[in-house]
Design a protein around this motif. Structure first.
Motif, PDB file in Angstrom:
ATOM      1  N   VAL A   1       0.856  -1.188   0.000  1.00 55.98           N
ATOM      2  CA  VAL A   1       0.000   0.000   0.000  1.00 55.98           C
ATOM      3  C   VAL A   1       0.888   1.233   0.000  1.00 55.98           C
ATOM      4  N   THR A   2       0.278   2.382  -0.284  1.00 55.92           N
ATOM      5  CA  THR A   2       1.002   3.648  -0.240  1.00 55.92           C
ATOM      6  C   THR A   2       0.799   4.302   1.115  1.00 55.92           C
ATOM      7  N   CYS A   3       1.921   4.623   1.784  1.00 59.52           N
ATOM      8  CA  CYS A   3       1.845   5.243   3.100  1.00 59.52           C
ATOM      9  C   CYS A   3       1.401   6.695   2.968  1.00 59.52           C
TER      10      CYS A   3
ATOM     11  N   SER B   1       1.716   9.020   5.047  1.00 59.84           N
ATOM     12  CA  SER B   1       2.614   9.931   5.759  1.00 59.84           C
ATOM     13  C   SER B   1       3.882  10.241   4.982  1.00 59.84           C
TER      14      SER B   1
ATOM     15  N   THR C   1       4.743   0.409   0.683  1.00 54.60           N
ATOM     16  CA  THR C   1       5.182  -0.411   1.807  1.00 54.60           C
ATOM     17  C   THR C   1       4.198  -1.543   2.056  1.00 54.60           C
TER      18      THR C   1
ATOM     19  N   PRO D   1       2.417  -3.376   5.317  1.00 57.18           N
ATOM     20  CA  PRO D   1       2.200  -3.189   6.755  1.00 57.18           C
ATOM     21  C   PRO D   1       2.925  -4.254   7.572  1.00 57.18           C
TER      22      PRO D   1
ATOM     23  N   CYS E   1       1.828  -0.973  10.648  1.00 58.20           N
ATOM     24  CA  CYS E   1       2.517   0.304  10.457  1.00 58.20           C
ATOM     25  C   CYS E   1       3.438   0.270   9.231  1.00 58.20           C
ATOM     26  N   CYS E   2       3.774   1.436   8.732  1.00 64.12           N
ATOM     27  CA  CYS E   2       4.700   1.575   7.604  1.00 64.12           C
ATOM     28  C   CYS E   2       6.080   1.086   8.040  1.00 64.12           C
TER      29      CYS E   2
ATOM     30  N   LYS F   1       1.001   4.668  11.306  1.00 65.40           N
ATOM     31  CA  LYS F   1      -0.088   3.704  11.264  1.00 65.40           C
ATOM     32  C   LYS F   1      -0.761   3.754   9.903  1.00 65.40           C
ATOM     33  N   LEU F   2      -1.016   2.584   9.307  1.00 66.83           N
ATOM     34  CA  LEU F   2      -1.638   2.516   7.972  1.00 66.83           C
ATOM     35  C   LEU F   2      -3.115   2.163   8.114  1.00 66.83           C
TER      36      LEU F   2
END
Length: 269
Positions: free
Chosen positions: A245-247, A249, A254, A256, A261-262, A268-269
């Motif tokens: 997925v795309t973080c 922040s 990345t 999870p 989390c990234c 937090k994702l």
């Protein structure tokens, strides 16, 4: 006794060549007779002639057990755990010709346990600067590879461990660092905490699956030897990779981690 005095094998009586002697505690052995010993045996130099003769007799009897061995379950790619469920016996071998290799056939009751190990190695990637020198990236970049080992502990007069690799050499995961449990999970197998959507990680997950299946099968064989009736586990599918997925922040692509989390910024994702 002269340094170059001719030596003769204490078992077959043949003259031993200049580089062919396999020393014992109290005698000599030619390389052909030494090749008849168990491949798991490693204490030859501290063994007496009587010790070695007893093992050669055992290895000769083992040929009959190999001839009657009927593999009902085989686990592995290169070195394999082969199981005869009817006779409650097993062997570990990479040989294709079992008759020639004469792998040790052991009873379920001789099993003590099984340990799994993953060893990680990393190699830093470098780039050329304006002067043509190789320098580190900022931040540093690494390529990762993994070795998967199995140690089956047994009760045998001539060896107490059957240690082998699952893969044929190290398994590369490129620049992807795999976050695996260094300590086996409560169930005894490997647990992978993070994954990747890349298809080139298939061999890594295949080794994870093979190791877990070997571990589970050893435990089931021990249970059967102690009077249990549980069937051996069937082959399990490799863990399914988590989607990338795309973080929001840091914008990195990345996967999870175990806490959702990234893996780069920890958000937090």
């Amino acid at each position: 006794m002269g340094l170059f005095e001719k030596k003769y094998c204490d078992f077959c009586g043949e003259k031993i060549g200049l580089l062919g002697n396999r020393k014992l505690e109290d005698g000599n052995m030619c390389k052909n007779c030494a090749a008849k010993l168990s491949p798991w045996f490693s204490d030859r130099r501290r063994s007496t002639k009587s010790d070695i003769q007893a093992q050669l007799d055992y290895r000769e009897q083992n040929k009959g057990r190999v001839a009657s061995f009927n593999a009902t379950k085989t686990i592995g790619k290169h070195t394999k755990l082969m199981i005869d469920e009817g006779a409650k016996t097993f062997m570990v071998t990479s040989a294709r010709d079992l008759t020639s290799a004469n792998p040790d056939v052991l009873d379920f009751s001789q099993l003590i346990g099984c340990n799994l190990e993953i060893n990680e190695d990393r190699n830093e990637l470098k780039q050329k600067d304006a002067s043509g020198n190789y320098v580190s990236y900022t931040p540093p970049r690494y390529e990762y590879s993994y070795d998967f080992g199995v140690k089956i502990q047994v009760n045998n007069p001539y060896f107490n461990e059957m240690s082998f690799d699952i893969s044929d050499g190290s398994v590369s995961t490129g620049e992807k660092k795999m976050n695996m449990n260094e300590v086996p999970s409560a169930g005894g197998g490997w647990t992978v905490h993070s994954s990747d959507s890349s298809s080139d990680l298939g061999e890594y997950y295949e080794c994870i699956s093979i190791g877990n299946e070997i571990k589970a099968s050893v435990e089931q064989m021990k249970a059967q030897a102690q009077g249990g009736s549980q069937p051996l586990p069937q082959e399990q599918a490799a863990p399914q990779p988590k989607p990338a997925v795309t973080c929001p922040s840091c914008g990195a692509t990345t996967v999870p981690d175990a806490n959702g989390c990234c893996e780069y910024c920890g958000a937090k994702l």
